[in-house]
Motif scaffolding. Sequence first.
Motif, mmCIF file in Angstrom:
data_model
loop_
_atom_site.group_PDB
_atom_site.id
_atom_site.type_symbol
_atom_site.label_atom_id
_atom_site.label_comp_id
_atom_site.label_asym_id
_atom_site.label_seq_id
_atom_site.Cartn_x
_atom_site.Cartn_y
_atom_site.Cartn_z
ATOM 1 N N LYS A 42 -5.034 -40.245 20.891
ATOM 2 C CA LYS A 42 -3.851 -39.828 20.144
ATOM 3 C C LYS A 42 -3.242 -38.568 20.750
ATOM 4 O O LYS A 42 -2.009 -38.403 20.756
ATOM 5 C CB LYS A 42 -4.214 -39.585 18.676
ATOM 6 C CG LYS A 42 -4.413 -40.866 17.872
ATOM 7 C CD LYS A 42 -4.679 -40.557 16.401
ATOM 8 C CE LYS A 42 -4.862 -41.839 15.602
ATOM 9 N NZ LYS A 42 -5.094 -41.584 14.172
ATOM 10 N N SER A 43 -4.105 -37.671 21.224
ATOM 11 C CA SER A 43 -3.570 -36.455 21.843
ATOM 12 C C SER A 43 -2.831 -36.794 23.141
ATOM 13 O O SER A 43 -1.966 -36.042 23.582
ATOM 14 C CB SER A 43 -4.705 -35.470 22.133
ATOM 15 O OG SER A 43 -5.605 -36.000 23.090
ATOM 16 N N ARG A 44 -3.163 -37.930 23.741
ATOM 17 C CA ARG A 44 -2.491 -38.359 24.984
ATOM 18 C C ARG A 44 -1.243 -39.163 24.695
ATOM 19 O O ARG A 44 -0.182 -38.943 25.286
ATOM 20 C CB ARG A 44 -3.496 -39.192 25.808
ATOM 21 C CG ARG A 44 -2.881 -39.962 26.959
ATOM 22 C CD ARG A 44 -2.372 -39.034 28.062
ATOM 23 N NE ARG A 44 -1.877 -39.802 29.185
ATOM 24 C CZ ARG A 44 -0.676 -40.369 29.264
ATOM 25 N NH1 ARG A 44 0.169 -40.256 28.248
ATOM 26 N NH2 ARG A 44 -0.316 -41.034 30.354
ATOM 27 N N TYR A 45 -1.334 -40.133 23.765
ATOM 28 C CA TYR A 45 -0.217 -41.022 23.488
ATOM 29 C C TYR A 45 0.712 -40.518 22.384
ATOM 30 O O TYR A 45 1.847 -40.969 22.279
ATOM 31 C CB TYR A 45 -0.734 -42.414 23.105
ATOM 32 C CG TYR A 45 -1.328 -43.179 24.257
ATOM 33 C CD1 TYR A 45 -0.519 -43.664 25.293
ATOM 34 C CD2 TYR A 45 -2.692 -43.426 24.319
ATOM 35 C CE1 TYR A 45 -1.067 -44.367 26.351
ATOM 36 C CE2 TYR A 45 -3.250 -44.128 25.365
ATOM 37 C CZ TYR A 45 -2.438 -44.598 26.398
ATOM 38 O OH TYR A 45 -2.976 -45.287 27.440
ATOM 39 N N GLY A 46 0.208 -39.654 21.522
ATOM 40 C CA GLY A 46 1.027 -39.163 20.406
ATOM 41 C C GLY A 46 0.271 -39.257 19.096
ATOM 42 O O GLY A 46 -0.309 -40.317 18.791
ATOM 43 N N ALA A 47 0.277 -38.161 18.345
ATOM 44 C CA ALA A 47 -0.515 -38.101 17.112
ATOM 45 C C ALA A 47 -0.014 -39.064 16.055
ATOM 46 O O ALA A 47 -0.761 -39.447 15.140
ATOM 47 C CB ALA A 47 -0.510 -36.672 16.562
ATOM 48 N N GLU A 48 1.259 -39.478 16.156
ATOM 49 C CA GLU A 48 1.826 -40.367 15.156
ATOM 50 C C GLU A 48 1.411 -41.823 15.344
ATOM 51 O O GLU A 48 1.593 -42.658 14.468
ATOM 52 C CB GLU A 48 3.364 -40.276 15.170
ATOM 53 C CG GLU A 48 3.915 -38.900 14.818
ATOM 54 C CD GLU A 48 3.558 -38.515 13.400
ATOM 55 O OE1 GLU A 48 3.590 -39.392 12.515
ATOM 56 O OE2 GLU A 48 3.216 -37.344 13.162
ATOM 57 N N MET A 49 0.873 -42.115 16.503
ATOM 58 C CA MET A 49 0.471 -43.505 16.777
ATOM 59 C C MET A 49 -0.859 -43.833 16.089
ATOM 60 O O MET A 49 -1.701 -42.963 15.906
ATOM 61 C CB MET A 49 0.342 -43.730 18.288
ATOM 62 C CG MET A 49 1.660 -43.800 19.032
ATOM 63 S SD MET A 49 1.418 -44.383 20.727
ATOM 64 C CE MET A 49 3.117 -44.345 21.334
ATOM 65 N N ASP A 50 -1.024 -45.109 15.768
ATOM 66 C CA ASP A 50 -2.283 -45.594 15.208
ATOM 67 C C ASP A 50 -3.091 -46.201 16.351
ATOM 68 O O ASP A 50 -2.999 -47.386 16.645
ATOM 69 C CB ASP A 50 -2.002 -46.624 14.111
ATOM 70 C CG ASP A 50 -3.286 -47.078 13.411
ATOM 71 O OD1 ASP A 50 -4.371 -46.567 13.758
ATOM 72 O OD2 ASP A 50 -3.203 -47.948 12.519
ATOM 73 N N ILE A 51 -3.864 -45.316 17.023
ATOM 74 C CA ILE A 51 -4.679 -45.746 18.154
ATOM 75 C C ILE A 51 -6.106 -45.980 17.677
ATOM 76 O O ILE A 51 -6.697 -45.140 16.998
ATOM 77 C CB ILE A 51 -4.677 -44.694 19.288
ATOM 78 C CG1 ILE A 51 -3.246 -44.416 19.758
ATOM 79 C CG2 ILE A 51 -5.558 -45.146 20.448
ATOM 80 C CD1 ILE A 51 -2.586 -45.587 20.446
ATOM 81 N N ARG A 52 -6.680 -47.127 18.048
ATOM 82 C CA ARG A 52 -8.040 -47.445 17.668
ATOM 83 C C ARG A 52 -8.847 -47.808 18.901
ATOM 84 O O ARG A 52 -8.315 -48.346 19.874
ATOM 85 C CB ARG A 52 -8.066 -48.595 16.651
ATOM 86 C CG ARG A 52 -7.255 -48.286 15.395
ATOM 87 C CD ARG A 52 -7.237 -49.444 14.431
ATOM 88 N NE ARG A 52 -6.283 -49.204 13.344
ATOM 89 C CZ ARG A 52 -6.061 -50.053 12.337
ATOM 90 N NH1 ARG A 52 -6.748 -51.205 12.290
ATOM 91 N NH2 ARG A 52 -5.173 -49.763 11.407
ATOM 92 N N VAL A 53 -10.161 -47.487 18.823
ATOM 93 C CA VAL A 53 -11.049 -47.753 19.959
ATOM 94 C C VAL A 53 -12.222 -48.592 19.467
ATOM 95 O O VAL A 53 -12.806 -48.298 18.417
ATOM 96 C CB VAL A 53 -11.564 -46.442 20.592
ATOM 97 C CG1 VAL A 53 -12.534 -46.749 21.740
ATOM 98 C CG2 VAL A 53 -10.393 -45.609 21.099
ATOM 99 N N ALA A 54 -12.571 -49.608 20.226
ATOM 100 C CA ALA A 54 -13.732 -50.442 19.901
ATOM 101 C C ALA A 54 -14.645 -50.480 21.116
ATOM 102 O O ALA A 54 -14.210 -50.786 22.225
ATOM 103 C CB ALA A 54 -13.286 -51.847 19.524
ATOM 104 N N ILE A 55 -15.908 -50.111 20.918
ATOM 105 C CA ILE A 55 -16.903 -50.134 22.003
ATOM 106 C C ILE A 55 -17.762 -51.381 21.843
ATOM 107 O O ILE A 55 -18.357 -51.603 20.789
ATOM 108 C CB ILE A 55 -17.777 -48.865 21.973
ATOM 109 C CG1 ILE A 55 -16.906 -47.619 22.192
ATOM 110 C CG2 ILE A 55 -18.878 -48.942 23.026
ATOM 111 C CD1 ILE A 55 -17.676 -46.315 22.085
ATOM 112 N N ASP A 56 -17.813 -52.177 22.894
ATOM 113 C CA ASP A 56 -18.630 -53.402 22.864
ATOM 114 C C ASP A 56 -20.103 -53.011 22.764
ATOM 115 O O ASP A 56 -20.603 -52.225 23.576
ATOM 116 C CB ASP A 56 -18.383 -54.232 24.133
ATOM 117 C CG ASP A 56 -19.029 -55.615 24.044
ATOM 118 O OD1 ASP A 56 -20.268 -55.666 24.179
ATOM 119 O OD2 ASP A 56 -18.300 -56.598 23.826
#
Length: 535
Positions: A42-56
């Motif tokens: 989010k700090s890279r793409y923008g705090a307003e975005m809903d960024i999610r991470v999934a680790i296999d």
Amino acid sequence: MAITSANQLELLQTAEAVAREKNIDPVLVIEAMEESLARAAKSRYGAEMDIRVAIDRRTGKATFTRVRTVVSDEEFENYQSEFTVASAKDYMDNPEVGQQLIEEVPPVELGRIAAQSAKQVILQKVREAERDKQYEEFKDKAGTIINALVKREEYGNVIIDVGSGEAILRRNEKIGREAYRPNERIRCYIKEVRREQRGPQIFLSRTAPEFMAELFKMEVPEIYEGVIEIKAVARDPGSRAKIAVISYDNSIDPVGACVGMRGSRVQAVVNELQGEKIDIIPWNEDMPTFLVNALQPAEVSKVVLDEEAGKIEVVVPDEQLSLAIGRRGQNVRLASQLTGLDIDIMTEEEESKRRQAEFELRTKLFMDTLDLDEFFAQLLVSEGFTNLEEVAYVEAEELLVIEGVDEGTAGELQTRAREYLEAQNKKAMDAALAAGVEQSLIDFEGLTPQMLEALGADGVKTLEDFATCADWELAGGWTITKGERTKDDGVLEPFDVSLEEAQSMVMTARVMLGWVDPDELAADEAAATEEESEA
């Protein structure tokens, strides 16, 4: 740090290592990593975005996705994570409110600051997981005794190692000035287990009355099996205690069972409590009898119980006064804690003086109001008459038993008493009317002219005013603040109106005004009666 194939497996290895070290589920560590990477993204793409991470969970591959949700035009606020139905048509067929568009985005390079932030998130999540695990492990152990190791002492508080974490024994929960060395074993009562953002969640005690009760349960098999029950415990930690027990088996002496052969059982508890002297007392449902037992070793001559005020008067022989009170009031204080009553102790001489003063006061009342000589007034008091109402409205036969009283004398006494009372009633009613008391309250059944006068002086002038009163405002009561009982004076307390009577009158007034449905009231009373019978 870049999330590449070179360090994908390292993520899983790190999660496994942290999980083993902290004894928590590896899944929790991976979820913390996912959240930390999402924050960095989010700090890279923008705090307003809903960024999610999934680790296999098998390969360690981290997948970054951007989520956008379809919302109505009225709810649309953030164009980075939301879009309207109209704008969503460019990305999906027949979009509906609530649908989500999930797009994969390139993984981010973690700079030094972002990596440090991610590390902090992971550590925070791990700490939370540790606290949750500790809470789940100990939440059902509250009210039991734990045997653990002393870890260290901080500002008088003792930090205890309980295996999966730490517990705290506060300085005010220690017995006297006892001190403990690191790695020393200690028994404590788990007083409370609660969630907290910081610090220990497990609070221990060695001064709680329940600690003594649990120790007896460990030493006395009959208590553990339920044959003997501990009904009450009162302690002056490290000095003296009283414990009340009852046996449900007539063949077992509860006091003897707790003492044990040659005092072995009670001595084991005494040793654990730094030599605290323990009085074991037989419980009795009859409160005066129980109090006599609780004041041991002092002898009691007489007990007068006032259940409504939660107060009891105890008369002891003059030479037993200091023993009954105890050093610095310890004996009577523990007896008060054990019974839950305020105890006033007086000697036989003091009680005799008080009774004499009451006798003289009642004698003077009859002399002044009935125009009697001292001898005749004393005769009335000696026969048990305490007020004018008793003389005025008692059956004439009860006056005729007094020596020297015939039918004519009895009739004259009752006439004088009734005339005096009627004059007092008229005076009180005039005062009530002058204070503005309205007819609606005057017509209410159960209120005497004197009561109406007192209510009017207190600002209660209508039936509506009366219906808004609380029962304790009328009958008085007691408030317990920080263990101290404070008396609340009631408007009708001088007329011996009990809390139950006050409550009944107030509810009757509310029914008369239509504030309360009488059918619902009757149903509630029936339900309460049924609950009491089941209990």
